[in-house]
Design a protein around this motif. Structure first.
Motif, short mmCIF file in Angstrom:
data_model
loop_
_atom_site.label_atom_id
_atom_site.label_comp_id
_atom_site.label_asym_id
_atom_site.label_seq_id
_atom_site.Cartn_x
_atom_site.Cartn_y
_atom_site.Cartn_z
N LEU A 97 0.60 -1.25 -0.02
CA LEU A 97 0.20 -0.37 0.02
C LEU A 97 1.06 1.36 -0.24
CD1 LEU A 97 -3.30 0.94 0.24
CD2 LEU A 97 -2.93 1.40 2.75
N HIS A 98 1.30 2.02 -1.65
CA HIS A 98 2.31 3.26 -1.49
C HIS A 98 1.75 4.44 -0.71
CE1 HIS A 98 3.11 6.54 -3.83
NE2 HIS A 98 2.44 6.33 -4.62
N CYS A 99 2.49 5.11 -0.27
CA CYS A 99 2.01 6.18 -0.06
C CYS A 99 1.09 6.14 1.39
CB CYS A 99 2.34 7.73 -0.85
SG CYS A 99 2.05 9.04 -0.30
N CYS A 100 0.98 5.40 1.91
CA CYS A 100 -0.21 5.67 3.39
C CYS A 100 -0.78 6.56 3.67
CB CYS A 100 0.35 4.29 4.26
SG CYS A 100 -1.21 3.87 5.61
N GLY A 101 -1.80 7.05 4.01
CA GLY A 101 -2.00 8.22 5.40
C GLY A 101 -3.57 8.12 6.01
N LEU A 102 -3.71 7.02 5.70
CA LEU A 102 -4.12 5.91 6.50
C LEU A 102 -4.56 5.95 7.91
CD1 LEU A 102 -5.49 3.05 4.51
CD2 LEU A 102 -6.42 5.55 4.08
N GLY A 103 -5.79 6.43 8.90
CA GLY A 103 -5.63 6.15 10.04
C GLY A 103 -6.25 4.94 10.43
N ARG A 132 -0.31 9.44 11.58
CA ARG A 132 0.76 8.65 12.43
C ARG A 132 0.10 8.40 13.06
NH1 ARG A 132 2.15 14.26 11.47
NH2 ARG A 132 0.35 15.34 12.76
N GLU A 133 -1.39 8.45 13.45
CA GLU A 133 -2.46 6.79 14.57
C GLU A 133 -1.80 5.95 13.94
OE1 GLU A 133 -2.67 7.67 17.90
OE2 GLU A 133 -1.80 9.62 17.53
N LEU A 137 0.18 1.28 14.27
CA LEU A 137 -0.01 -0.25 14.00
C LEU A 137 0.58 -0.94 13.30
CD1 LEU A 137 -4.36 0.74 14.17
CD2 LEU A 137 -2.76 0.66 16.28
N VAL A 138 0.60 -0.80 12.23
CA VAL A 138 1.99 -1.76 11.76
C VAL A 138 3.26 -2.51 11.89
CG1 VAL A 138 2.86 -1.82 9.43
CG2 VAL A 138 0.77 0.46 9.54
N PRO A 139 2.69 -3.67 12.02
CA PRO A 139 3.78 -3.87 12.40
C PRO A 139 5.51 -4.35 11.92
CG PRO A 139 1.32 -6.10 11.54
CD PRO A 139 1.95 -4.27 11.08
N LEU A 140 5.77 -4.42 12.68
CA LEU A 140 7.36 -4.21 11.71
C LEU A 140 7.70 -4.59 11.26
CD1 LEU A 140 9.86 -2.44 12.27
CD2 LEU A 140 10.61 -4.48 14.50
N GLU A 172 14.01 8.28 10.48
CA GLU A 172 13.90 8.86 11.63
C GLU A 172 12.85 9.33 12.10
OE1 GLU A 172 16.32 12.12 13.81
OE2 GLU A 172 16.25 12.79 11.56
N PHE A 173 12.29 9.62 11.59
CA PHE A 173 10.67 10.36 11.71
C PHE A 173 9.97 8.99 12.26
CE2 PHE A 173 6.44 11.05 12.20
CZ PHE A 173 6.31 12.14 12.41
N LEU A 174 9.23 7.99 12.02
CA LEU A 174 8.90 6.95 12.82
C LEU A 174 9.65 5.78 13.18
CD1 LEU A 174 8.62 5.09 8.99
CD2 LEU A 174 6.93 6.37 10.68
N ALA A 175 10.92 6.11 13.67
CA ALA A 175 11.04 5.60 15.00
C ALA A 175 11.13 7.05 16.14
CB ALA A 175 13.41 5.62 14.57
N ASP A 176 10.80 7.58 15.92
CA ASP A 176 10.44 8.35 17.31
C ASP A 176 9.41 8.92 17.60
OD1 ASP A 176 13.76 10.20 17.55
OD2 ASP A 176 12.08 11.92 15.90
N LEU A 177 7.90 8.22 16.77
CA LEU A 177 6.83 8.02 16.43
C LEU A 177 6.65 7.16 17.37
CD1 LEU A 177 4.00 8.95 15.65
CD2 LEU A 177 4.45 7.51 14.04
N ARG A 178 7.26 5.79 17.21
CA ARG A 178 7.34 4.76 17.47
C ARG A 178 7.94 3.90 19.20
NH1 ARG A 178 5.36 0.27 13.13
NH2 ARG A 178 6.57 -0.97 14.35
N GLY A 179 8.35 5.10 19.12
CA GLY A 179 9.58 5.27 20.17
C GLY A 179 11.09 4.56 20.49
N GLU A 180 11.45 4.10 19.60
CA GLU A 180 12.56 3.61 19.04
C GLU A 180 13.38 4.77 19.48
OE1 GLU A 180 12.75 0.38 18.19
OE2 GLU A 180 10.91 0.48 17.62
#
Length: 223
Positions: A97-103, A132-133, A137-140, A172-180
């Motif tokens: 699923l390309h360029c995802c922006g779904l809640g 972002r929410e 939820l996306v499995p790693l 980097e943003f995703l890492a921060d968002l997911r608490g890595e």
């Protein structure tokens, strides 16, 4: 370098038997790793919706025949696209699923279906709270980054022409968002993102590609 080939929903009105034959020849090239971007776009409606649906179904069947994954462009049509995928069957090789922006609510059925979910710069935008929410939820093992170049460069470069190396900002943003946290946890997270991309897209030629490569190459020489 790897290649995906497909007829975008914007151009579905141009899909003909000749285009389909041409697409088959392109798909047989062993450098091709996916069929896409394919799908539905009900935002711009540059092709009639019934035509978009028919061409989407056709290309899903082609991808399954060739043993290739699909990369989806879906805009304002996620429920209908998901219905088509359930009817046709998700490609065993994978669905991106390309360029995802779904809640979260809209995203969950795609996660449940086993799809890979790719995020570009849009997840960094201030008005992308839902995305972002969803990204949390996306499995790693099914999370990816992308550019969607030349558009949607991530913050703080939003507005510039997006480049492949800008994915480091999205990662980097995703890492921060997911608490890595920086250090071993983040290093492991980033390695997993890379492994996901290679798992889905860095693939050996399929049996179908090997069987059709010689004929397709001869056809390409005559284009």
């Amino acid at each position: 370098m790897r290649i995906s080939v497909g007829v975008h929903p914007h151009n579905a009105r141009h899909f003909t038997p000749e285009v389909q034959a041409h697409l088959y020849d392109l798909m047989a090239d062993p450098r091709v790793n996916a069929v896409g971007e394919i799908g539905l776009d009900y935002h711009y409606d540059l092709s009639p919706r019934d035509v978009q649906r028919d061409v989407f179904r056709t290309q899903l069947r082609m991808a399954k025949e060739a043993g290739l994954p699909v990369a989806l462009h879906i805009r304002e049509a996620h429920d209908e696209a998901l219905e088509i995928l359930h009817e046709e069957g998700f490609p065993e090789a994978g669905t991106l699923l390309h360029c995802c922006g779904l809640g979260p609510e809209e995203l969950r059925p795609w996660i449940d279906a086993g799809c890979y979910i790719a995020y570009g710069g849009v997840v960094t935008f201030t008005n992308s709270d839902d995305a972002r929410e969803g990204a949390k939820l996306v499995p790693l093992d099914r999370l990816l980054t992308e550019t969607d170049a030349p558009y949607m460069a991530p913050v703080p470069l939003r507005g510039s022409e997006c480049q492949p190396d800008y994915t480091v900002l999205t990662a980097e943003f995703l890492a921060d968002l997911r608490g890595e946290a920086p250090g071993p946890a983040r290093e492991s997270f980033l390695k997993r993102l890379r492994a996901n991309a290679k798992e889905l897209l860095e693939r050996q030629p399929t049996e179908w590609q090997r069987a059709h490569e010689a004929k397709a190459k001869a056809n390409r020489l005559n284009w």
